[in-house]
Design a protein around this motif. Structure first.
Motif, PDB file in Angstrom:
ATOM      1  N   ASP A 161       0.830  -1.189   0.000  1.00 31.80           N
ATOM      2  CA  ASP A 161       0.000   0.000   0.000  1.00 31.80           C
ATOM      3  C   ASP A 161       0.877   1.256   0.000  1.00 31.80           C
ATOM      4  N   ALA A 162       0.236   2.434   0.150  1.00 31.08           N
ATOM      5  CA  ALA A 162       0.969   3.698   0.083  1.00 31.08           C
ATOM      6  C   ALA A 162       1.977   3.846   1.208  1.00 31.08           C
ATOM      7  N   ALA A 163       1.760   3.141   2.319  1.00 34.05           N
ATOM      8  CA  ALA A 163       2.690   3.209   3.449  1.00 34.05           C
ATOM      9  C   ALA A 163       3.830   2.198   3.328  1.00 34.05           C
ATOM     10  N   GLY A 164       3.817   1.414   2.253  1.00 33.07           N
ATOM     11  CA  GLY A 164       4.869   0.430   2.048  1.00 33.07           C
ATOM     12  C   GLY A 164       4.616  -0.898   2.730  1.00 33.07           C
ATOM     13  N   CYS A 165       3.408  -1.092   3.268  1.00 35.53           N
ATOM     14  CA  CYS A 165       3.077  -2.345   3.950  1.00 35.53           C
ATOM     15  C   CYS A 165       2.502  -3.350   2.957  1.00 35.53           C
ATOM     16  N   ALA A 166       2.942  -4.604   3.042  1.00 33.97           N
ATOM     17  CA  ALA A 166       2.452  -5.648   2.144  1.00 33.97           C
ATOM     18  C   ALA A 166       1.021  -6.007   2.518  1.00 33.97           C
ATOM     19  N   GLN A 167       0.083  -5.741   1.616  1.00 34.88           N
ATOM     20  CA  GLN A 167      -1.325  -6.041   1.867  1.00 34.88           C
ATOM     21  C   GLN A 167      -1.777  -7.307   1.132  1.00 34.88           C
ATOM     22  N   VAL A 168      -1.062  -7.647   0.075  1.00 37.07           N
ATOM     23  CA  VAL A 168      -1.337  -8.883  -0.658  1.00 37.07           C
ATOM     24  C   VAL A 168      -0.034  -9.659  -0.754  1.00 37.07           C
ATOM     25  N   VAL A 169      -0.041 -10.883  -0.262  1.00 41.42           N
ATOM     26  CA  VAL A 169       1.154 -11.731  -0.302  1.00 41.42           C
ATOM     27  C   VAL A 169       0.754 -13.109  -0.828  1.00 41.42           C
ATOM     28  N   LEU A 170       1.430 -13.547  -1.854  1.00 41.01           N
ATOM     29  CA  LEU A 170       1.261 -14.909  -2.371  1.00 41.01           C
ATOM     30  C   LEU A 170       2.599 -15.618  -2.180  1.00 41.01           C
ATOM     31  N   ASP A 171       2.585 -16.645  -1.367  1.00 32.98           N
ATOM     32  CA  ASP A 171       3.825 -17.342  -1.003  1.00 32.98           C
ATOM     33  C   ASP A 171       3.704 -18.802  -1.428  1.00 32.98           C
ATOM     34  N   SER A 172       4.587 -19.243  -2.340  1.00 34.14           N
ATOM     35  CA  SER A 172       4.506 -20.621  -2.819  1.00 34.14           C
ATOM     36  C   SER A 172       4.971 -21.625  -1.783  1.00 34.14           C
ATOM     37  N   GLY A 173       5.661 -21.161  -0.734  1.00 27.77           N
ATOM     38  CA  GLY A 173       6.152 -22.076   0.279  1.00 27.77           C
ATOM     39  C   GLY A 173       5.699 -21.746   1.678  1.00 27.77           C
ATOM     40  N   GLY A 174       4.735 -20.833   1.818  1.00 27.62           N
ATOM     41  CA  GLY A 174       4.295 -20.426   3.144  1.00 27.62           C
ATOM     42  C   GLY A 174       2.882 -19.880   3.122  1.00 27.62           C
ATOM     43  N   ASN A 175       2.595 -18.920   4.007  1.00 22.86           N
ATOM     44  CA  ASN A 175       1.262 -18.356   4.128  1.00 22.86           C
ATOM     45  C   ASN A 175       1.023 -17.262   3.090  1.00 22.86           C
ATOM     46  N   SER A 176      -0.160 -17.274   2.531  1.00 20.95           N
ATOM     47  CA  SER A 176      -0.599 -16.224   1.614  1.00 20.95           C
ATOM     48  C   SER A 176      -1.779 -15.509   2.241  1.00 20.95           C
ATOM     49  N   TYR A 177      -1.896 -14.202   2.005  1.00 17.44           N
ATOM     50  CA  TYR A 177      -2.989 -13.472   2.629  1.00 17.44           C
ATOM     51  C   TYR A 177      -3.326 -12.200   1.867  1.00 17.44           C
ATOM     52  N   PHE A 178      -4.565 -11.749   2.083  1.00 17.35           N
ATOM     53  CA  PHE A 178      -5.075 -10.486   1.551  1.00 17.35           C
ATOM     54  C   PHE A 178      -5.558  -9.669   2.734  1.00 17.35           C
ATOM     55  N   THR A 179      -4.968  -8.512   2.978  1.00 18.08           N
ATOM     56  CA  THR A 179      -5.384  -7.684   4.108  1.00 18.08           C
ATOM     57  C   THR A 179      -5.740  -6.261   3.687  1.00 18.08           C
ATOM     58  N   GLY A 180      -5.700  -5.983   2.412  1.00 13.27           N
ATOM     59  CA  GLY A 180      -5.929  -4.616   1.956  1.00 13.27           C
ATOM     60  C   GLY A 180      -7.380  -4.223   1.850  1.00 13.27           C
ATOM     61  N   GLY A 181      -8.308  -5.184   1.998  1.00 12.00           N
ATOM     62  CA  GLY A 181      -9.722  -4.877   1.864  1.00 12.00           C
ATOM     63  C   GLY A 181     -10.503  -6.140   1.582  1.00 12.00           C
ATOM     64  N   ASN A 182     -11.734  -5.979   1.118  1.00 13.76           N
ATOM     65  CA  ASN A 182     -12.585  -7.121   0.817  1.00 13.76           C
ATOM     66  C   ASN A 182     -12.158  -7.782  -0.489  1.00 13.76           C
ATOM     67  N   VAL A 183     -12.446  -9.080  -0.579  1.00 10.92           N
ATOM     68  CA  VAL A 183     -12.120  -9.857  -1.771  1.00 10.92           C
ATOM     69  C   VAL A 183     -13.408 -10.293  -2.446  1.00 10.92           C
ATOM     70  N   GLY A 184     -13.528 -10.019  -3.717  1.00 12.41           N
ATOM     71  CA  GLY A 184     -14.702 -10.413  -4.479  1.00 12.41           C
ATOM     72  C   GLY A 184     -14.344 -11.376  -5.585  1.00 12.41           C
TER      73      GLY A 184
END
Length: 245
Positions: A161-184
């Motif tokens: 995001d604008a603050a440099g924080c990872a809001q979307v992470v896709l990890d082929s060997g670990g945890n993946s997550y979406f924290t930037g908002g709702n997912v449709g």
């Protein structure tokens, strides 16, 4: 051999100009033949260099230290009216004096960065682990998007995001997550953390759906358009069906 040397601004610049009422223009041409007689013809071979531009600097001792180069090569089997070519761009690393290839454009129009064998329109190959293979920065130089290769060779994709924080992470060997908002999924304006518009199907790892309308091999089916799977269906340790045929 042609040399043009100078110490002032006017005598260290070469200009080619063209004044013509057509598409003609000034140009520099590099020509190569494998025939040793000027004016005669012998076909060149694949990988033959056809022309080079080298950049050298005075290192305090001589001009033998090359900083960069651009070289045109034959890139395939040539023939009459057929001359496939590639361009290779090289630069010299710090504490070195010879250039290393960094990028090439093949005869197929494929661009390779970090690789001599691009397999797609653009192929990037990392130079080592624990490093970004691709990074896209914002106008303020902060990182927006990155593709990272971990020390074990696994890959991660980051969207910040604008603050440099990872809001979307896709990890082929670990945890993946979406924290930037709702997912449709199937909807452009989700109003909850996860909103799915359409058929939702959750399958057991041991199930192999046959694709037939009357076969149910899933633990949960929501809003299916099957004539046999309409409404809500929960299977597994218990069976629950609403409008289930």
């Amino acid at each position: 051999e042609f040399q043009y040397l100078g110490t002032g601004g006017a005598d260290r610049t070469m200009v080619l100009g063209s004044w013509v009422a057509s598409t003609g223009n000034a140009n520099v041409s590099f020509i190569k033949s494998r025939n040793a007689t000027i004016g005669s013809n012998t076909i060149v071979n694949d990988d033959d260099p056809l022309g080079s531009i080298f950049f050298y600097g005075d290192d305090g001792t001589d001009f033998n230290s090359q900083a960069a180069s651009i070289i045109g090569y034959v890139d395939g089997t040539p023939g009459t009216g057929d001359m496939p070519g590639r361009l290779v761009f090289s630069t010299t690393a710090d504490q070195a004096e010879s250039a290393t290839e960094r990028m090439r454009i093949t005869s197929a129009g494929k661009v390779g960065i970090g690789t001599t064998s691009p397999t797609s329109l653009l192929t990037l190959q990392n130079s080592g682990t624990s490093a970004y293979a691709l990074e896209i920065d914002a106008s303020d130089t902060s990182n927006l998007f990155g593709v990272w290769e971990d020390s074990d060779g696994t890959g991660q994709v980051y969207l910040r995001d604008a603050a440099g924080c990872a809001q979307v992470v896709l990890d082929s060997g670990g945890n993946s997550y979406f924290t930037g908002g709702n997912v449709g999924i199937g909807i452009t304006v989700p109003t909850t953390a996860l909103q799915v518009y359409g058929i939702s199907r959750f399958s057991r790892t041991d199930s192999t759906p046959s694709g037939t309308a009357n076969t149910v091999l899933n633990d949960a089916v929501f809003g299916s358009t099957d004539t046999a799977n309409t409404g809500i269906t929960l299977l597994g340790t218990g069976q629950v069906g609403i409008a289930f045929g």
